[in-house]
Design a protein around this motif. Sequence first.
Motif, mmCIF file in Angstrom:
data_model
loop_
_atom_site.group_PDB
_atom_site.id
_atom_site.type_symbol
_atom_site.label_atom_id
_atom_site.label_comp_id
_atom_site.label_asym_id
_atom_site.label_seq_id
_atom_site.Cartn_x
_atom_site.Cartn_y
_atom_site.Cartn_z
ATOM 1 N N MET A 133 -34.142 -9.738 22.895
ATOM 2 C CA MET A 133 -34.715 -10.784 23.751
ATOM 3 C C MET A 133 -35.488 -11.808 22.924
ATOM 4 O O MET A 133 -35.467 -12.995 23.220
ATOM 5 N N LEU A 134 -36.171 -11.360 21.886
ATOM 6 C CA LEU A 134 -36.910 -12.284 21.033
ATOM 7 C C LEU A 134 -36.000 -13.142 20.175
ATOM 8 O O LEU A 134 -36.395 -14.226 19.738
ATOM 9 N N ALA A 135 -34.783 -12.681 19.922
ATOM 10 C CA ALA A 135 -33.861 -13.416 19.060
ATOM 11 C C ALA A 135 -33.501 -14.772 19.645
ATOM 12 O O ALA A 135 -33.160 -15.691 18.910
ATOM 13 N N VAL A 136 -33.612 -14.896 20.941
ATOM 14 C CA VAL A 136 -33.285 -16.170 21.578
ATOM 15 C C VAL A 136 -34.366 -17.207 21.285
ATOM 16 O O VAL A 136 -34.060 -18.369 21.003
ATOM 17 N N LEU A 137 -35.628 -16.812 21.300
ATOM 18 C CA LEU A 137 -36.723 -17.755 21.116
ATOM 19 C C LEU A 137 -37.264 -17.793 19.691
ATOM 20 O O LEU A 137 -37.514 -18.863 19.142
ATOM 21 N N PHE A 138 -37.494 -16.634 19.107
ATOM 22 C CA PHE A 138 -38.119 -16.527 17.788
ATOM 23 C C PHE A 138 -37.247 -15.670 16.874
ATOM 24 O O PHE A 138 -37.375 -14.453 16.856
ATOM 25 N N PRO A 139 -36.377 -16.296 16.094
ATOM 26 C CA PRO A 139 -35.413 -15.506 15.319
ATOM 27 C C PRO A 139 -36.025 -14.642 14.223
ATOM 28 O O PRO A 139 -35.612 -13.494 14.050
ATOM 29 N N VAL A 140 -36.987 -15.162 13.473
ATOM 30 C CA VAL A 140 -37.512 -14.382 12.354
ATOM 31 C C VAL A 140 -38.342 -13.182 12.834
ATOM 32 O O VAL A 140 -38.147 -12.061 12.341
ATOM 33 N N PRO A 141 -39.256 -13.348 13.805
ATOM 34 C CA PRO A 141 -39.944 -12.150 14.305
ATOM 35 C C PRO A 141 -38.996 -11.150 14.968
ATOM 36 O O PRO A 141 -39.254 -9.943 14.955
ATOM 37 N N GLY A 143 -27.730 -4.427 15.886
ATOM 38 C CA GLY A 143 -26.658 -5.200 15.254
ATOM 39 C C GLY A 143 -26.431 -6.540 15.924
ATOM 40 O O GLY A 143 -26.231 -7.559 15.260
ATOM 41 N N VAL A 144 -26.479 -6.542 17.247
ATOM 42 C CA VAL A 144 -26.315 -7.796 17.988
ATOM 43 C C VAL A 144 -27.493 -8.727 17.709
ATOM 44 O O VAL A 144 -27.311 -9.945 17.578
ATOM 45 N N THR A 145 -28.689 -8.182 17.599
ATOM 46 C CA THR A 145 -29.858 -8.990 17.266
ATOM 47 C C THR A 145 -29.673 -9.650 15.911
ATOM 48 O O THR A 145 -29.944 -10.847 15.745
ATOM 49 N N LEU A 146 -29.220 -8.894 14.943
ATOM 50 C CA LEU A 146 -28.971 -9.447 13.620
ATOM 51 C C LEU A 146 -27.922 -10.549 13.690
ATOM 52 O O LEU A 146 -28.083 -11.614 13.066
ATOM 53 N N ALA A 147 -26.855 -10.337 14.434
ATOM 54 C CA ALA A 147 -25.802 -11.344 14.558
ATOM 55 C C ALA A 147 -26.313 -12.614 15.237
ATOM 56 O O ALA A 147 -25.987 -13.725 14.806
ATOM 57 N N VAL A 148 -27.124 -12.462 16.274
ATOM 58 C CA VAL A 148 -27.666 -13.630 16.975
ATOM 59 C C VAL A 148 -28.593 -14.423 16.064
ATOM 60 O O VAL A 148 -28.551 -15.662 16.028
ATOM 61 N N VAL A 149 -29.433 -13.730 15.308
ATOM 62 C CA VAL A 149 -30.357 -14.421 14.404
ATOM 63 C C VAL A 149 -29.586 -15.152 13.310
ATOM 64 O O VAL A 149 -29.884 -16.320 13.005
ATOM 65 N N VAL A 150 -28.589 -14.520 12.724
ATOM 66 C CA VAL A 150 -27.790 -15.184 11.692
ATOM 67 C C VAL A 150 -27.055 -16.381 12.277
ATOM 68 O O VAL A 150 -26.999 -17.456 11.657
ATOM 69 N N LEU A 151 -26.518 -16.231 13.472
ATOM 70 C CA LEU A 151 -25.827 -17.335 14.132
ATOM 71 C C LEU A 151 -26.777 -18.494 14.398
ATOM 72 O O LEU A 151 -26.424 -19.656 14.188
ATOM 73 N N ARG A 152 -27.983 -18.205 14.850
ATOM 74 C CA ARG A 152 -28.968 -19.265 15.101
ATOM 75 C C ARG A 152 -29.351 -19.976 13.815
ATOM 76 O O ARG A 152 -29.496 -21.201 13.799
ATOM 77 N N ILE A 153 -29.531 -19.231 12.750
ATOM 78 C CA ILE A 153 -29.907 -19.848 11.472
ATOM 79 C C ILE A 153 -28.762 -20.719 10.941
ATOM 80 O O ILE A 153 -28.987 -21.850 10.494
ATOM 81 N N VAL A 154 -27.534 -20.219 11.005
ATOM 82 C CA VAL A 154 -26.394 -20.996 10.531
ATOM 83 C C VAL A 154 -26.203 -22.243 11.386
ATOM 84 O O VAL A 154 -25.962 -23.350 10.853
ATOM 85 N N LEU A 155 -26.313 -22.121 12.686
ATOM 86 C CA LEU A 155 -26.162 -23.277 13.557
ATOM 87 C C LEU A 155 -27.277 -24.295 13.362
ATOM 88 O O LEU A 155 -27.051 -25.503 13.489
ATOM 89 N N SER A 156 -28.476 -23.835 13.053
ATOM 90 C CA SER A 156 -29.557 -24.791 12.824
ATOM 91 C C SER A 156 -29.373 -25.529 11.505
ATOM 92 O O SER A 156 -29.793 -26.678 11.359
#
Length: 102
Positions: A41-49, A86-99
């Motif tokens: 849930m945090l991966a949507v708003l705050f990727p690093v935390p 694993g999904v959290t890791l994928a979402v965070v990596v996707l957010r970082i790459v997209l940004s």
Amino acid sequence: MDDPRAKMAGNRLLSLGAPQADWTKAPGRVPGFWISLLGLMLAVLFPVPALVVAAVGLMFTLQARRVIPAGAVGSGLCLAALVLSGVTLAVVVLRIVLSIVL
């Protein structure tokens, strides 16, 4: 066992089987799931935390996974928590790459 002194015939002790262990109380099983869910849930708003929270959830889950044998009752929640991490890791990596790209 064929010893007549054991009186095993007719007492149905052999059909009882071994006692079933309760793996649902393995340490770290339930907290690992909830912390992994919080990380997702945090991966949507705050990727690093979210990575930190997912890592903590992963530690709890792996602690429980080492204790619970494969296929035992209670191992499904551990597997779900592993998938959530694993999904959290994928979402965070996707957010970082997209940004970076956008």
